[in-house]
Motif scaffolding. Structure first.
Motif, PDB file in Angstrom:
ATOM      1  N   PRO A  94       2.501   6.838  -0.823  1.00  0.00           N
ATOM      2  CA  PRO A  94       1.809   6.036   0.397  1.00  0.00           C
ATOM      3  C   PRO A  94       2.383   6.337   1.779  1.00  0.00           C
ATOM      4  O   PRO A  94       1.736   6.040   2.665  1.00  0.00           O
ATOM      5  N   PHE A  95       3.628   6.831   1.784  1.00  0.00           N
ATOM      6  CA  PHE A  95       4.005   7.277   3.309  1.00  0.00           C
ATOM      7  C   PHE A  95       4.039   8.715   3.739  1.00  0.00           C
ATOM      8  O   PHE A  95       4.224   9.493   2.596  1.00  0.00           O
ATOM      9  N   PRO A  96       3.397   8.859   4.681  1.00  0.00           N
ATOM     10  CA  PRO A  96       2.845   7.925   5.839  1.00  0.00           C
ATOM     11  C   PRO A  96       1.307   7.604   5.772  1.00  0.00           C
ATOM     12  O   PRO A  96       0.984   6.950   6.838  1.00  0.00           O
ATOM     13  N   SER A  97       0.737   7.941   4.667  1.00  0.00           N
ATOM     14  CA  SER A  97      -0.589   7.787   4.813  1.00  0.00           C
ATOM     15  C   SER A  97      -1.231   6.480   4.830  1.00  0.00           C
ATOM     16  O   SER A  97      -2.196   6.148   5.482  1.00  0.00           O
ATOM     17  N   VAL A  98      -0.447   5.595   4.342  1.00  0.00           N
ATOM     18  CA  VAL A  98      -1.045   3.958   4.689  1.00  0.00           C
ATOM     19  C   VAL A  98      -1.030   3.561   5.948  1.00  0.00           C
ATOM     20  O   VAL A  98      -1.559   2.868   6.465  1.00  0.00           O
ATOM     21  N   GLN A  99      -0.117   4.400   6.793  1.00  0.00           N
ATOM     22  CA  GLN A  99       0.136   3.852   8.251  1.00  0.00           C
ATOM     23  C   GLN A  99      -1.083   5.063   8.858  1.00  0.00           C
ATOM     24  O   GLN A  99      -1.577   4.512  10.234  1.00  0.00           O
ATOM     25  N   THR A 100      -1.451   5.903   8.394  1.00  0.00           N
ATOM     26  CA  THR A 100      -2.327   7.073   9.472  1.00  0.00           C
ATOM     27  C   THR A 100      -3.643   7.324   8.846  1.00  0.00           C
ATOM     28  O   THR A 100      -4.598   7.603   9.294  1.00  0.00           O
ATOM     29  N   SER A 101      -3.853   7.091   7.299  1.00  0.00           N
ATOM     30  CA  SER A 101      -5.111   7.656   6.841  1.00  0.00           C
ATOM     31  C   SER A 101      -5.764   6.447   5.782  1.00  0.00           C
ATOM     32  O   SER A 101      -6.297   6.721   4.781  1.00  0.00           O
ATOM     33  N   ALA A 102      -5.492   5.263   6.348  1.00  0.00           N
ATOM     34  CA  ALA A 102      -6.069   4.019   5.346  1.00  0.00           C
ATOM     35  C   ALA A 102      -7.595   3.562   5.731  1.00  0.00           C
ATOM     36  O   ALA A 102      -8.189   2.880   5.032  1.00  0.00           O
ATOM     37  N   GLU A 103      -8.106   4.302   6.777  1.00  0.00           N
ATOM     38  CA  GLU A 103      -9.554   3.992   6.990  1.00  0.00           C
ATOM     39  C   GLU A 103     -10.685   4.386   5.774  1.00  0.00           C
ATOM     40  O   GLU A 103     -10.523   5.630   5.271  1.00  0.00           O
ATOM     41  N   GLY A 104     -11.283   3.401   5.266  1.00  0.00           N
ATOM     42  CA  GLY A 104     -12.076   3.561   4.240  1.00  0.00           C
ATOM     43  C   GLY A 104     -11.485   3.764   2.822  1.00  0.00           C
ATOM     44  O   GLY A 104     -12.514   3.883   1.998  1.00  0.00           O
ATOM     45  N   VAL A 105     -10.421   3.422   2.800  1.00  0.00           N
ATOM     46  CA  VAL A 105      -9.815   3.149   1.372  1.00  0.00           C
ATOM     47  C   VAL A 105      -8.929   2.127   1.544  1.00  0.00           C
ATOM     48  O   VAL A 105      -8.479   1.482   2.549  1.00  0.00           O
ATOM     49  N   VAL A 106      -8.296   1.485   0.264  1.00  0.00           N
ATOM     50  CA  VAL A 106      -7.389   0.701   0.259  1.00  0.00           C
ATOM     51  C   VAL A 106      -6.246   1.105  -0.591  1.00  0.00           C
ATOM     52  O   VAL A 106      -6.585   2.128  -1.680  1.00  0.00           O
ATOM     53  N   PHE A 107      -5.012   0.541  -0.591  1.00  0.00           N
ATOM     54  CA  PHE A 107      -3.788   1.138  -1.244  1.00  0.00           C
ATOM     55  C   PHE A 107      -3.200  -0.175  -2.137  1.00  0.00           C
ATOM     56  O   PHE A 107      -3.230  -1.210  -1.584  1.00  0.00           O
ATOM     57  N   ARG A 108      -3.020   0.036  -3.179  1.00  0.00           N
ATOM     58  CA  ARG A 108      -2.566  -1.050  -3.956  1.00  0.00           C
ATOM     59  C   ARG A 108      -1.332  -0.535  -4.716  1.00  0.00           C
ATOM     60  O   ARG A 108      -1.314   0.863  -5.103  1.00  0.00           O
ATOM     61  N   PRO A 109      -0.079  -1.636  -4.935  1.00  0.00           N
ATOM     62  CA  PRO A 109       0.922  -1.030  -5.549  1.00  0.00           C
ATOM     63  C   PRO A 109       0.924  -0.643  -7.146  1.00  0.00           C
ATOM     64  O   PRO A 109      -0.031  -1.249  -7.631  1.00  0.00           O
ATOM     65  N   PHE A 110       1.420   0.554  -7.482  1.00  0.00           N
ATOM     66  CA  PHE A 110       1.445   1.037  -8.719  1.00  0.00           C
ATOM     67  C   PHE A 110       2.424   0.579  -9.515  1.00  0.00           C
ATOM     68  O   PHE A 110       3.603   0.898  -9.110  1.00  0.00           O
ATOM     69  N   ALA A 111       2.380  -0.182 -10.559  1.00  0.00           N
ATOM     70  CA  ALA A 111       3.499  -0.629 -11.510  1.00  0.00           C
ATOM     71  C   ALA A 111       4.184   0.327 -12.248  1.00  0.00           C
ATOM     72  O   ALA A 111       4.057   0.514 -13.340  1.00  0.00           O
ATOM     73  N   SER A 112       5.269   1.035 -11.508  1.00  0.00           N
ATOM     74  CA  SER A 112       5.958   2.190 -12.265  1.00  0.00           C
ATOM     75  C   SER A 112       7.337   2.566 -11.574  1.00  0.00           C
ATOM     76  O   SER A 112       7.417   1.672 -10.729  1.00  0.00           O
ATOM     77  N   ALA A 113       7.865   3.335 -12.239  1.00  0.00           N
ATOM     78  CA  ALA A 113       9.184   3.750 -11.637  1.00  0.00           C
ATOM     79  C   ALA A 113       9.213   5.104 -10.654  1.00  0.00           C
ATOM     80  O   ALA A 113       9.972   5.459 -10.293  1.00  0.00           O
ATOM     81  N   ILE A 114       7.821   5.325 -10.458  1.00  0.00           N
ATOM     82  CA  ILE A 114       7.691   6.610  -9.499  1.00  0.00           C
ATOM     83  C   ILE A 114       7.837   6.125  -8.252  1.00  0.00           C
ATOM     84  O   ILE A 114       7.372   5.341  -7.679  1.00  0.00           O
TER      85      ILE A 114
END
Length: 301
Positions: free
Chosen positions: A243-263
């Protein structure tokens, strides 16, 4: 005990060597022969009783003592430059290289704000895939790079910047957007935009999904988070991304949700390992650190 005289020619040889990295380059800068430069450096080491350069793999590498002395000489050379009166402020060049995910909006935004506060700076930015970023810095074609994967360290110094946990990106009206956290089993049967097999996290995600018997339909494969998010925005499916840095720069029109994993993901600045960072590179690196906003998916390291 008599104090030895300072030698400007020795200090000039040191400064030229630190900036040029080789005796040949230093000699060209000073209009001297390589032997004259080497002699000045040898005399300086003898006079101060400290080793300033060590030979590694056929090249001269500055010691920490050389770095400290060169830094202390800044005031001397600034004073010399001012003797003849005010002069035009020299432009401080900075050569940057970054992959598209970081170059678009994130780095260019920091370049814009940096130039406003450092009008004497001149910055060039090259956009390339991560392996080429590392190769370019290793070859000393660039002063500073940034990557979201951990490269080999030979010839390059890695400076940790951010660490992030995986996120699922989807359209705002996707049914899974109502969930606070996305679990691996939630991806079963979903249209998934995957990364190609040379991508480091592809095998890790495939293994995780297989363990929980989740079988999404991979409808497209890409090589960057930017491309994956663009396809999500166009309604192709969802994607598991850094999600970095896209959540800060490319979030228009989409949503981010945490993914429950060790990735997880690590972002690094990449610098040449055979010479210290230039003053402009140090200032730019500090500027990026100070002006990168907080987000829910990454943190500074």
């Amino acid at each position: 005990m008599r104090k030895s005289w300072h030698s400007l020619s020795e200090y000039q040889a040191l400064r030229a060597m630190m900036e040029g990295n080789t005796t040949a380059s230093a000699a060209r800068r000073l209009g001297l022969s390589q032997s004259a430069v080497s002699r000045s450096l040898t005399n300086l080491e003898a006079r101060i009783g400290t080793t300033l350069f060590e030979r590694e793999s056929g090249r001269l590498v500055p010691t920490s003592a050389a770095v400290r002395l060169n830094s202390r000489l800044d005031a001397l050379f600034q004073a010399l430059d001012s003797i003849d009166g005010p002069a035009e402020t020299p432009r401080e060049n900075l050569r940057l290289i970054a992959p598209p995910t970081f170059a678009n909006q994130f780095i260019v935004g920091h370049i814009a704000s940096f130039i406003k506060t450092h009008p004497e700076a001149f910055i060039s930015l090259e956009i390339a895939i991560s392996p080429e970023v590392v190769a370019g810095v290793q070859a000393d074609n660039y002063d500073l790079g940034i990557v979201g994967v951990e490269p080999t360290r030979a010839g390059a110094k890695l400076i940790p910047f951010r660490k992030a946990t995986a996120a699922v990106v989807m359209s705002p009206d996707h049914p899974l957007a109502a969930q606070a956290v996305i679990r691996p089993m939630d991806l079963d049967g979903e249209n998934l935009i995957g990364f190609n097999y040379r991508h480091a996290r592809r095998a890790q995600l495939d293994k995780l999904l297989l363990e929980v018997r989740a079988y999404p339909k991979v409808v497209a494969e890409v090589s960057s988070s930017t491309a994956a998010i663009d396809l999500v925005r166009l309604g192709v499916g969802l994607a598991v991304v850094n999600p970095f840095p896209s959540v800060q720069t490319s979030a228009e029109g989409v949503v981010f949700r945490p993914f429950a994993s060790a990735i997880s993901y690590q972002t690094y600045f990449v610098a040449p390992d055979h010479r210290p960072l230039s003053q402009t590179a140090r200032h730019f690196l500090r500027h990026v650190r100070l002006h990168t906003p907080k987000d829910a998916f990454s943190e500074a390291v």
